[in-house]
Scaffold this active site. Structure first.
Site, PDB file in Angstrom:
ATOM      1  N   LYS A   1       0.850  -1.187   0.000  1.00 46.36           N
ATOM      2  CA  LYS A   1       0.000   0.000   0.000  1.00 46.36           C
ATOM      3  C   LYS A   1       0.881   1.231   0.000  1.00 46.36           C
ATOM      4  O   LYS A   1       1.954   1.236   0.588  1.00 46.36           O
ATOM      5  CB  LYS A   1      -0.897   0.035   1.246  1.00 46.36           C
ATOM      6  CG  LYS A   1      -1.965  -1.033   1.296  1.00 46.36           C
ATOM      7  CD  LYS A   1      -2.845  -0.857   2.528  1.00 46.36           C
ATOM      8  CE  LYS A   1      -3.965  -1.880   2.559  1.00 46.36           C
ATOM      9  NZ  LYS A   1      -4.861  -1.698   3.737  1.00 46.36           N
TER      10      LYS A   1
ATOM     11  N   ASP B   1      10.495  10.372  -3.199  1.00 53.71           N
ATOM     12  CA  ASP B   1      10.109   9.531  -2.062  1.00 53.71           C
ATOM     13  C   ASP B   1      11.052   8.335  -1.967  1.00 53.71           C
ATOM     14  O   ASP B   1      10.619   7.185  -1.967  1.00 53.71           O
ATOM     15  CB  ASP B   1       8.661   9.074  -2.203  1.00 53.71           C
ATOM     16  CG  ASP B   1       8.076   8.574  -0.868  1.00 53.71           C
ATOM     17  OD1 ASP B   1       8.724   8.805   0.178  1.00 53.71           O
ATOM     18  OD2 ASP B   1       7.000   7.974  -0.872  1.00 53.71           O
TER      19      ASP B   1
END
Length: 622
Positions: free
Chosen positions: A310, A425
Site C-alpha cells: 500500500k 520519495d
C-alpha cells in the site's frame, strides 16, 4: 606598490566582468531576468503564481515555476495555472531552455516565431490554450525537440512542410485545431492530427496541393465520384429496396438487444476501454495495453489476499497472467483525476523509455474512464523495508550491493535520463529486490505521472516523515538533492535494519536521528548503529565509509550534498576521503553563533511533537 595594486584590481575586475558578461545586458542586468519579466508582462496572472518574479533579482533560479542548471534557466513549467494573455517574443532570449510546459491555461494570440531560437529545447507543450494563427515555420529550427504538443488550440493554416526535417522529433500532437492542407511525412514515431476538419484526406492534387501520404491513424474520407450511376433494372431496384428494409429491421433488432444487454450489465461496474471508443492510435513502443477485465481476473478481482503493498498513490496486487507470468499491478488512487487519455498515454510512454537494470521496468498499463493501472514484473524478494525485518538477516555484502544498485538507479534518473526524473520519495519501501537481491528503484514514474495536474501546489509535501529533506518539508521545493537526502537515510536504514523514526529510540533520541548518528560517529561507537541480527559479521572500515556517505548525503543545505554520480563513486571507493575531509573543514570553520548546526536545524523541522511513532505518508502532489 600602489600602481601594482591598481593593476591587480583592474585585472580582477576584468576577469569577473568577462565571466558574467555572457548573462548581463549592456545595463548590467541578467538577460534571463529581462526575458522572464518580458514574459510576465504579457501574461495575466489571476492566482499570482508569478508574484516572486522580481526584475531587480540578480538570479531567477529561485523564482517559482523556474528550473535551473548550473545557474542557467533550463525550464519554464506553468501548467494549469489559469494564466491568460499572450506569450511574449522575449521567450526566444532564454537560449538555454530545455523544457517549456504551459499546457491547460487560457493563453491566446500567436505562437511567437522567436520560439525557434531555443537550440536546446527538447520538450514544448502549449496544448489546451487559445493560440491562433499558423504554426510558425521557425519551430523546425528546434533541432533538439523531441516532444511537441500544440493540440486543443485554434491554430489555422497549413502544417509547415519544414517540420519534416525535425529528425529528433518523437512525439507530435496537432489534434483539435483548424489546420488545413496536406499532411507532411513526419519523422515522429507518434503523432496525432485528428479533429482538424480541413486537413486534406484524399491526397488528390486538386484537393491537397500536394500528394503527401496519409498516416495510418488518420481517417481517410473518400470523395464521391462525379460520374453518374448506371441505370438499373426494376428487379435490381426491388432487390435493393428489399435488402435495405431487411437490413434496417435487423439493425433495429440488434440495437434493441444491445440496449437490453447494456441495461442488464450496467449495475455490474463493467469498465470500457477508452481506446475502444475512440480509435485514435498512439504508438506505445513495447508496452502492452491491458483490458481492465484481464487485470481484474489476474488479481482475483483485486482480492485482499493478493494485496502486496500500500502507498500514497494506490495499492499493489500480485497477479497471474494467462501465459503464466507473475506481475505486480498498481491500481492508482483517483484514476479519473490524472489528466486526459492522451496525456496519460504520453507520460506512460516517456516513463517506459527510462530503462536501466536498477529501475523497475514497466510492462504495460490499463486505462478506463475511472481507472488507471500500471503493470510491472513481480519482485519475489519484496522491498528492502520488508526484507530488513525478515529472517534470515541480510548479510553485509548484500546490503552494500543494494546501496550501490539503488544509487545507480537514482543516478540514471537524475543525470542520464531525458527528461530527468526526481523520485521525491526515496525510502526502503520503494527499493525492491529481484530474485538475486539486486536493488530495483520503484515508483519513480509516479511523480511524473501525477505532477502536471497539481504542480502549482508547491506547499503540499508528498513523502514519508523521516525521509523528507528539510528544504522540501519547509518550502515544498524539491530537486535532485531531495532524493540524495532520502538516499542518505536509506543507507542508515540498511546499516541499522531500523526505520527512520526508530533511530535512537533506546537513547531517547527519536525524532533527532541525525543528531544521534553524528554523536555516535564522533564517539567512534558505530557498533551501536549496526543491525544486531548481523552479529558483528561486517567490515569495520566499510561501515565507517558508508556512515560517512550517509552523513554527507543528509547535510542540511542542499548545495552541500553530493550529486548521485559522486555518491556512486564514493560507494565504489573513489573520492570519499577527500569529500569527507572537505566537509569536516567546512563544518569546523562555520560559525555556530550565526547558524545552527545542520542536525539541530533538521531536528527543529522534525520535532517529536509533529510525528507519530510510525512513519506516515503526507498527502499532496509529488
Amino acid at each position: 606598490m600602489r600602481g601594482e595594486k591598481a593593476v591587480l584590481c583592474c585585472v580582477a575586475f576584468f576577469c569577473l566582468w568577462t565571466s558574467t558578461s555572457g548573462l548581463l545586458s549592456a545595463k548590467g542586468v541578467n538577460y534571463e531576468v529581462q526575458a522572464l519579466m518580458g514574459i510576465k508582462s504579457f501574461l495575466i496572472d489571476p492566482h499570482e503564481v508569478l508574484n516572486n518574479w522580481d526584475e531587480t533579482s540578480v538570479d531567477p533560479c529561485s523564482w517559482a515555476l523556474i528550473t535551473c542548471s548550473d545557474g542557467l534557466v533550463t525550464g519554464l513549467g506553468a501548467p494549469s495555472q489559469n494564466l491568460s494573455g499572450t506569450l511574449a517574443p522575449s521567450i526566444g532570449n532564454l537560449t538555454n531552455l530545455q523544457l517549456v510546459l504551459l499546457q491547460n491555461n487560457n493563453i491566446s494570440g500567436h505562437i511567437p516565431s522567436e520560439i525557434g531560437k531555443l537550440p536546446k529545447l527538447h520538450t514544448l507543450d502549449l496544448s489546451n490554450n487559445f493560440f491562433v494563427g499558423s504554426i510558425p515555420s521557425s519551430v523546425s529550427n528546434l533541432r533538439s525537440l523531441k516532444y511537441l504538443r500544440l493540440n486543443n488550440n485554434s491554430l489555422s493554416g497549413a502544417i509547415p512542410p519544414s517540420l519534416t526535417n525535425m529528425s529528433q522529433l518523437a512525439f507530435l500532437d496537432l489534434s483539435y485545431n483548424n489546420l488545413s492542407g496536406p499532411v507532411p511525412s513526419f519523422h515522429a514515431k507518434t503523432f496525432n492530427i485528428v479533429g482538424n476538419s480541413r486537413i486534406c484526406a484524399t491526397g488528390a492534387e486538386q484537393d491537397c496541393f500536394g500528394t503527401a501520404p496519409m498516416p495510418l491513424s488518420f481517417a481517410v474520407n473518400t470523395t464521391q465520384s462525379s460520374k453518374p450511376p448506371p441505370r438499373t433494372s426494376k428487379s435490381r431496384k426491388f432487390a435493393l429496396a428489399f435488402g435495405s428494409s431487411l437490413g434496417c429491421i435487423c439493425l433495429l433488432i440488434l440495437g434493441f438487444g444491445f440496449l437490453l444487454w447494456w441495461r442488464q450489465r450496467h449495475n455490474q461496474q463493467i469498465f470500457f476501454d477508452v481506446n475502444e471508443q475512440q480509435r485514435e492510435e498512439v504508438c506505445l513502443g513495447n508496452l502492452k495495453r491491458f483490458h481492465f477485465k484481464e487485470l481484474q481476473s489476474a488479481t482475483h478481482n483485486f482480492s485482499s489476499k493478493n494485496l502486496v503493498g500500500k502507498g500514497g498513490f494506490g495499492n499493489v496486487y500480485k497477479g497471474y497472467l494467462p501465459d503464466g507470468s507473475v506481475v505486480a499491478v498498481k491500481r492508482l488512487k483517483d484514476g479519473n483525476a490524472i489528466g486526459g487519455e492522451i496525456q496519460f498515454q504520453t507520460e506512460v510512454e516517456m516513463i517506459s523509455l527510462a530503462v536501466h537494470r536498477n529501475l523497475l521496468r514497466l510492462i504495460g498499463f490499463c486505462m478506463t474512464p475511472t481507472e488507471r493501472l500500471l503493470v510491472y514484473p513481480y519482485m519475489s524478494n519484496g522491498s528492502v523495508a520488508s526484507r530488513l525485518k525478515a529472517k534470515p538477516a541480510l548479510d553485509w555484502g548484500t546490503r552494500k550491493r543494494i546501496a550501490l544498485g539503488a544509487a545507480r538507479g537514482l543516478l540514471y534518473l537524475h543525470e542520464q535520463c531525458d527528461p530527468k526524473i526526481i523520485h521525491r520519495d526515496v525510502k526502503a519501501a520503494n527499493i525492491l529486490l529481484d530474485d538475486d537481491c539486486e536493488a530495483v528503484v520503484g515508483d519513480f514514474g509516479l511523480a511524473k505521472l501525477l505532477d502536471h495536474q497539481d504542480s502549482h501546489v508547491t506547499t503540499a509535501v508528498r513523502g514519508t516523515v523521516g525521509h523528507i529533506a528539510p528544504e522540501y518539508l519547509s518550502t515544498g521545493q524539491s530537486s535532485e538533492k531531495t532524493d540524495v537526502f532520502g538516499f542518505g537515510i536509506l543507507l542508515l536504514e540498511l546499516i541499522s535494519g531500523l526505520r527512520a523514526l526508530e533511530f535512537g529510540k533506546s537513547a531517547n533520541q527519536k525524532g533527532a536521528m541525525l543528531d544521534w548518528v553524528k554523536k555516535i560517529h564522533q564517539e567512534k561507537k558505530l557498533e551501536m548503529l549496526v543491525d544486531k541480527d548481523m552479529k558483528n559479521n561486517y567490515d569495520r572500515i566499510e561501515l565507517e565509509e558508508m556512515v560517512q556517505v550517509a552523513l554527507l548525503c543528509t547535510q542540511y543545505l542542499p548545495s552541500h550534498r553530493p550529486k548521485m554520480s559522486e555518491v556512486v563513486r564514493m560507494l565504489e571507493g573513489d573520492g570519499l576521503a577527500e569529500k569527507w575531509a572537505a566537509s569536516q573543514r567546512a563544518e569546523a570553520t562555520r560559525s555556530r553563533a550565526n547558524e545552527f548546526s545542520s542536525s539541530e536545524r533538521y531536528s527543529d523541522l522534525t520535532d517529536d511533537s509533529s510525528l507519530l511513532v510510525q512513519a506516515m505518508e503526507l498527502s499532496g502532489p509529488r
